[in-house]
Design a protein around this motif. Structure first.
Motif, mmCIF file in Angstrom:
data_model
loop_
_atom_site.group_PDB
_atom_site.id
_atom_site.type_symbol
_atom_site.label_atom_id
_atom_site.label_comp_id
_atom_site.label_asym_id
_atom_site.label_seq_id
_atom_site.Cartn_x
_atom_site.Cartn_y
_atom_site.Cartn_z
ATOM 1 N N ALA A 29 0.815 -1.215 0.000
ATOM 2 C CA ALA A 29 0.000 0.000 0.000
ATOM 3 C C ALA A 29 0.843 1.256 0.000
ATOM 4 N N SER A 30 2.123 1.160 0.389
ATOM 5 C CA SER A 30 2.978 2.352 0.410
ATOM 6 C C SER A 30 3.216 2.929 -0.974
ATOM 7 N N ASP A 65 -0.565 -4.469 3.416
ATOM 8 C CA ASP A 65 -1.237 -3.356 4.092
ATOM 9 C C ASP A 65 -0.259 -2.339 4.648
ATOM 10 N N THR A 103 2.397 0.667 4.978
ATOM 11 C CA THR A 103 2.382 1.959 4.287
ATOM 12 C C THR A 103 3.760 2.582 4.215
ATOM 13 N N SER A 104 4.816 1.783 4.361
ATOM 14 C CA SER A 104 6.171 2.342 4.393
ATOM 15 C C SER A 104 7.082 1.606 3.417
ATOM 16 N N ALA A 110 3.584 6.557 4.459
ATOM 17 C CA ALA A 110 2.411 7.181 3.858
ATOM 18 C C ALA A 110 1.429 7.568 4.957
ATOM 19 N N THR A 126 -1.721 7.558 7.224
ATOM 20 C CA THR A 126 -2.611 6.441 7.588
ATOM 21 C C THR A 126 -4.008 6.893 7.949
#
Length: 587
Positions: free
Chosen positions: A426-427, A509, A511-512, A559, A561
């Motif tokens: 997801a990132s 999932d 985000t980094s 990113a 959240t």
């Protein structure tokens, strides 16, 4: 009593032949005597009967053409039993170029400009409902004009003049002839001697050099000629159909048969000689066990057509595809090499590596010393975008390859989640991928999704970055394995550029992502921070004196959240003496 073939033969033995209207039962034949001949009888003098062709040659009087006997030929038509004569076709040499009624009231003299030697009239006195032989040998069931005009042409290499039918409309003439059995010409260059075809001997120049030997050994058979001529401007247009050979062996395993040339010409396109000349070949091609009626493009020597039955090909090359049903199969062959491609639509789409694609087309290539290869092409819909798909078969099964110029990362991730059971990190969700290429292939334990593409990275504080990414999802007995890696190019045209190795967190999932750089010789702290700092002023002045040379740089991106949250970028530099500097960048 009907006229018999034996009676015709007996009458002609004495050198004369009398025909009466009452001897024919068909009203159309009997009516031709009064309507066209002006007499209930037709008398031949100097008659010579040729039994094989049921033909009488001699002279006869046709009142509409004058009082003197004219050279004439009558070809008789027998009934299905072959014993009774039911009609005839009469060809009479007219004494004058201008015809009068009941014959077509034409002045045929302009045809002399095309080389015509003599005018003729043709009377078709045959039953209207029977299959009939016309004056130039064509057998057909058709509506006929009882009387037509024509002219004879003397052609080099032929013993007798050739009859062409002629018609006139609004000042333009059309002359035509058909030869179902073929009129043999000494060579293809002799088409230039046909009416209005001066200069058409250049037809041989349309053939490639490697085929000139085949042409030199051929005895062309003229099948059909149609030429239009306008005396006012002298324009000539025409179409010719010429049989070239019953069989031409080209390469080992490559043979053309029933080879015919279709020639089109137009004198209005004349430039430095004869222009407006085009040649198209039609033939039956046999190559690699395939049979197809084809059209051959010259001088490219590519043959294209359709295969009516490709079941044998697919039974050998791809038996699993034949079970899905095949639509129309198009065919393309390079006659110089013997290589060919067959393309057709699968009526029932094949699922490829667990993916269903639309509008599937199967491609089979081979010949020219190559092994048969089978591929598929179709369309895949990703996030509303239709993308072309190619598929090939390996030892594990069918796999597909996809290329897209531009597509959102979110769309690809949603597609892999639906297709592979797992999304991508997801990132990277905010990226737009360019020049993306990905494949889905079977593996011994499951399937593999592998992709590569480039993207512009949106980073905090308006920083600029570009990256080339590779992504993989593998499935098997356990959980799916997801990874996204690449190279990150940080900085702008007027800034220092730095290339880092990027690795996204594996959890879809997460985000980094992290990007790292390392070098033994090291760089100054100012050089390390420059890609992340404004280019104006001197924000790094004095920094090189604070720390030793930087040998490792780590860039960590997170990113947002939550709605309203900001993305963050943390840069960490390390030196050999384990000194560390940290820079945090946010919007």
């Amino acid at each position: 009593m009907p006229l018999s073939v034996e009676e015709i033969t007996e009458r002609a033995r004495n050198g004369s032949l009398r025909l009466a209207a009452e001897e024919f039962t068909d009203p159309a034949v009997r009516g031709a005597f009064s309507a066209c001949l002006g007499s209930p009888e037709l008398n031949f003098s100097d008659a010579e009967f040729i039994a094989e062709s049921m033909t009488v040659r001699g002279r006869c009087v046709v009142p509409a053409l004058g009082p003197e006997p004219c050279p004439a030929v009558a070809e008789f038509l027998a009934d299905t039993s072959g014993r009774a004569v039911v009609g005839f076709v009469l060809v009479v040499d007219a004494p004058k170029w201008r015809l009068s009624e009941p014959f077509p009231a034409h002045d045929l003299s302009p045809l002399q400009a095309l080389g015509a030697q003599s005018p003729v009239v043709v009377l078709d006195a045959t039953p209207r409902t029977d299959r009939t032989a016309d004056p130039i040998g064509e057998t057909a069931e058709r509506e006929r004009t009882p009387v037509v005009a024509g002219a004879r042409w003397e052609l080099p290499g032929l013993d007798e003049p050739v009859l062409f039918l002629a018609s006139e409309h609004e000042g333009a003439f059309t002359v035509s002839a058909r030869f179902p059995d073929g009129l043999t010409l000494p060579s293809l260059r002799y088409v230039a001697d046909l009416p209005g075809c001066t200069g058409a001997d250049a037809v041989t120049d349309h053939f490639p050099a490697e085929w000139q030997g085949l042409l030199a050994s051929a005895l062309p058979a003229l099948r059909e000629v149609t030429v239009s001529y306008t005396p006012g401007d002298g324009r000539v247009t025409g179409k010719l159909d010429v049989g070239l050979a019953d069989e031409w062996p080209l390469l080992a395993g490559v043979t053309l048969s029933q080879v015919r040339a279709r020639i089109a010409l137009d004198s209005a396109a004349r430039q430095n000689g004869w222009g407006g000349l085009s040649v198209e070949l039609s033939a039956h091609l046999s190559v690699g066990g395939l049979e197809s009626a084809v059209t051959v493009d010259l001088p490219a020597l590519t043959a294209h057509g359709e295969i009516t039955d490709g079941s044998g090909l697919f039974e050998h090359a791809a038996p699993d595809l034949g079970q899905n049903g095949l639509g129309r199969l198009s065919f393309l062959c390079d006659l110089r090499e013997g290589a060919f491609v067959v393309a057709g639509e699968l009526l029932s789409p094949l699922e490829i590596a667990g993916v269903r694609i639309e509008a599937q087309t199967v491609l089979v290539s081979g010949g020219g010393g190559r092994e048969l290869e089978v591929a598929l092409a179709g369309t895949l819909v990703v996030g509303g975008t239709r993308i072309g798909v190619k598929a090939a078969r390996s030892a594990q099964g069918w796999g597909l390859t996809v290329e897209a110029d531009r597509i959102a990362f979110r769309d690809i991730s949603a597609w892999t989640e639906q297709t592979m059971g797992s999304g991508l990190p997801a990132s990277l969700a905010e990226l737009t991928l360019r020049e993306l290429c990905f494949e889905v292939v079977p593996t011994p334990s499951g399937r593999l999704f592998a992709a590569a593409g480039s993207a512009e990275f949106p980073l905090p504080a308006g920083l600029r970055a570009r990256a080339h990414l590779t992504m993989r999802i593998s499935t098997g007995d356990g959980p799916s394995d997801v990874e996204a890696t690449g190279s990150l190019l940080l900085g702008g045209p007027e800034s220092s550029l730095m290339e880092l190795d990027l690795v996204a967190d594996k959890d879809p999932d997460a985000t980094s992502w992290t990007a790292t750089w390392a070098a033994q010789e090291g760089i100054t702290l100012g050089e390390a921070l420059a890609p992340l700092l404004p280019a104006t002023g001197s924000p790094t002045a004095g920094l090189p004196n604070l720390l030793p040379a930087v040998e490792k740089i780590s860039l960590r991106y997170a990113a947002p959240t939550a709605v309203g949250a900001a993305a963050s970028l943390v840069l960490t530099t390390d030196t050999r003496q384990q000194a560390r500097a940290v820079l945090v960048v946010t919007d």
